[in-house]
Motif scaffolding. Sequence first.
Motif, short mmCIF file in Angstrom:
data_model
loop_
_atom_site.label_atom_id
_atom_site.label_comp_id
_atom_site.label_asym_id
_atom_site.label_seq_id
_atom_site.Cartn_x
_atom_site.Cartn_y
_atom_site.Cartn_z
N LEU A 193 28.11 2.26 -4.93
CA LEU A 193 27.84 1.02 -4.21
C LEU A 193 29.14 0.33 -3.83
O LEU A 193 29.26 -0.27 -2.75
N GLY A 194 30.15 0.42 -4.71
CA GLY A 194 31.44 -0.22 -4.44
C GLY A 194 32.13 0.35 -3.22
O GLY A 194 32.76 -0.37 -2.45
N LEU A 195 32.03 1.67 -3.03
CA LEU A 195 32.63 2.28 -1.84
C LEU A 195 31.96 1.75 -0.57
O LEU A 195 32.63 1.51 0.44
N LEU A 196 30.65 1.55 -0.64
CA LEU A 196 29.94 0.99 0.51
C LEU A 196 30.37 -0.46 0.76
O LEU A 196 30.58 -0.87 1.91
N ILE A 197 30.52 -1.22 -0.31
CA ILE A 197 30.98 -2.61 -0.18
C ILE A 197 32.42 -2.63 0.34
O ILE A 197 32.79 -3.49 1.16
N GLY A 198 33.23 -1.68 -0.11
CA GLY A 198 34.61 -1.60 0.38
C GLY A 198 34.67 -1.38 1.88
O GLY A 198 35.48 -1.99 2.58
N VAL A 199 33.79 -0.50 2.38
CA VAL A 199 33.73 -0.27 3.82
C VAL A 199 33.33 -1.56 4.54
O VAL A 199 33.88 -1.89 5.61
N THR A 200 32.40 -2.30 3.96
CA THR A 200 31.97 -3.56 4.57
C THR A 200 33.12 -4.56 4.65
O THR A 200 33.33 -5.21 5.68
N LEU A 201 33.89 -4.68 3.56
CA LEU A 201 35.03 -5.60 3.56
C LEU A 201 36.10 -5.16 4.56
O LEU A 201 36.71 -5.99 5.24
N VAL A 202 36.30 -3.85 4.69
CA VAL A 202 37.28 -3.35 5.66
C VAL A 202 36.83 -3.65 7.08
O VAL A 202 37.64 -4.02 7.94
N MET A 203 35.52 -3.51 7.35
CA MET A 203 35.00 -3.81 8.68
C MET A 203 35.25 -5.28 9.04
O MET A 203 35.65 -5.61 10.16
N ALA A 204 35.00 -6.16 8.06
CA ALA A 204 35.29 -7.58 8.29
C ALA A 204 36.79 -7.78 8.50
O ALA A 204 37.21 -8.60 9.34
N SER A 219 33.86 -6.09 20.65
CA SER A 219 34.19 -5.48 19.36
C SER A 219 33.59 -6.28 18.22
O SER A 219 33.12 -5.71 17.22
N ALA A 220 33.59 -7.61 18.35
CA ALA A 220 33.03 -8.46 17.29
C ALA A 220 31.54 -8.21 17.14
O ALA A 220 31.02 -8.13 16.01
N ARG A 221 30.82 -8.08 18.26
CA ARG A 221 29.38 -7.81 18.17
C ARG A 221 29.11 -6.44 17.56
O ARG A 221 28.17 -6.27 16.77
N GLN A 222 29.95 -5.48 17.90
CA GLN A 222 29.76 -4.14 17.35
C GLN A 222 30.01 -4.15 15.84
O GLN A 222 29.26 -3.53 15.07
N ILE A 223 31.06 -4.84 15.41
CA ILE A 223 31.36 -4.93 13.98
C ILE A 223 30.24 -5.67 13.26
O ILE A 223 29.86 -5.30 12.14
N ALA A 224 29.70 -6.72 13.89
CA ALA A 224 28.60 -7.46 13.28
C ALA A 224 27.38 -6.57 13.07
O ALA A 224 26.70 -6.65 12.03
N MET A 225 27.12 -5.68 14.03
CA MET A 225 26.00 -4.75 13.88
C MET A 225 26.23 -3.80 12.71
O MET A 225 25.32 -3.51 11.93
N PHE A 226 27.46 -3.31 12.58
CA PHE A 226 27.78 -2.44 11.46
C PHE A 226 27.61 -3.18 10.13
O PHE A 226 27.11 -2.61 9.15
N LEU A 227 28.03 -4.44 10.08
CA LEU A 227 27.90 -5.22 8.84
C LEU A 227 26.44 -5.40 8.48
O LEU A 227 26.07 -5.33 7.29
N ILE A 228 25.60 -5.65 9.46
CA ILE A 228 24.16 -5.81 9.19
C ILE A 228 23.58 -4.50 8.66
O ILE A 228 22.82 -4.48 7.69
N ILE A 229 23.95 -3.39 9.30
CA ILE A 229 23.45 -2.08 8.85
C ILE A 229 23.92 -1.78 7.43
O ILE A 229 23.13 -1.32 6.58
#
Length: 401
Positions: free
Chosen positions: A23-34, A280-290
């Motif tokens: 789960l941490g690796l997934l959260i890490g990807v989320t933080l990197v996307m932000a 790019s911001a909208r695309q990143i927001a979609m990734f964060l939601i997913i």
Amino acid sequence: MINLASRDILHSWGKFIFTGMGLGLLIGVTLVMAGVYRGLVSDGKSLLDNSGADVWVVQQDTLGPYAEPSSLNDDVYRGILGIPGVEQATNITYLTMQVRHNDTDVRVMVVGIAPGMAGKTPGWPRFLVAGRHITRSHYEAVADIATGLKLGDKITLRRNQYTVVGLTRRMVSSGGDPMVFIPLKDAQEAQFLKNNEAIWLDRRKTQANPEFNRPNVPGLLDSILTSRTSNLSVNSVLVTLKEGVDPVQVITNIERWKYLTAYGRADMEDILVGKMIATSARQIAMFLIILAVVSAAIVAFIIYTLTMDKIREIAVLKLIGTRNFTIASMIVQQSVVLGIIGFVVGKITSSFSAPYFPKYVLIMPEDSIMGFVAVMIICILASLVAIRMALRVDPAEAVGG
């Protein structure tokens, strides 16, 4: 009082640790996307800060010089200097291209700076980490360290070769490409001059045109050919204002009397962040939601599985009179512990991996705090499925087969 959640976690600690790491690796990807989005915004603001300008003058009805092509005559700055409130007006060119270094290509934004002095002339790099500024009118360059270039390296731009005499830091375009600064005349040639074959074909067409090659008008053909091969264009004029001058008034005068378009700092920031980075911001927001949905699904599945593994134990607890609140609290605590483990692993992973990304990744403390709160909320909501199932367990299952 015995904490049932802690006892159960200690009993299956390996499963909790490995699940938390995943789960941490997934959260890490989320933080990197932000952090990628924050980096895009930071690059855009750094570009404006490093230019040293208060007002950007560009071709009429364009969003240049960063968002759209803009072309101005290089003598426009003289008229702008005469407008009240203007302290400096300096030509500048921007060109994103591949530069050749040894056997590799490096993608950079080439910036053509007018003669002047660092710290005073707009457009010059604000500071150097090594070497010196450009002192010659040709064939010298200052590069950002993100290019991988070193002092004394030779780079090829179009048909000319330049020596790197200085290195700077965090001088990047809005897209994150590192900058290379060269003299303005060289940049005009690199951006606007045609290749030899195109020049030769253009000369042949001009010579074949009787309107331009009149026998009774000597010098006409040479003048036309010279004008077509000269480089008299720039992308923008960077303007600095005197202290206390209202930028709006200066912008109004420039647009009224010079038939150009001018932008202040707030307008240019809106173009970079609100228009160029918006997609790019909208695309990143979609990734964060997913990623948030996937994280919630993983936590819900794990907690549900752990609860299913101890159905009989939960039935025993209900049989001896344990309150539903205690059972629900145990499940919620396990979910929260799983989220804390995941967040710690994700935070460490994102912090250590961020510097290795090709573009700038900026992980803000407030983003980490918001991320932790979001993880806790997701974990609590994800545990509701397991709680609902646990509360429906029949105490008779404790004595069943």
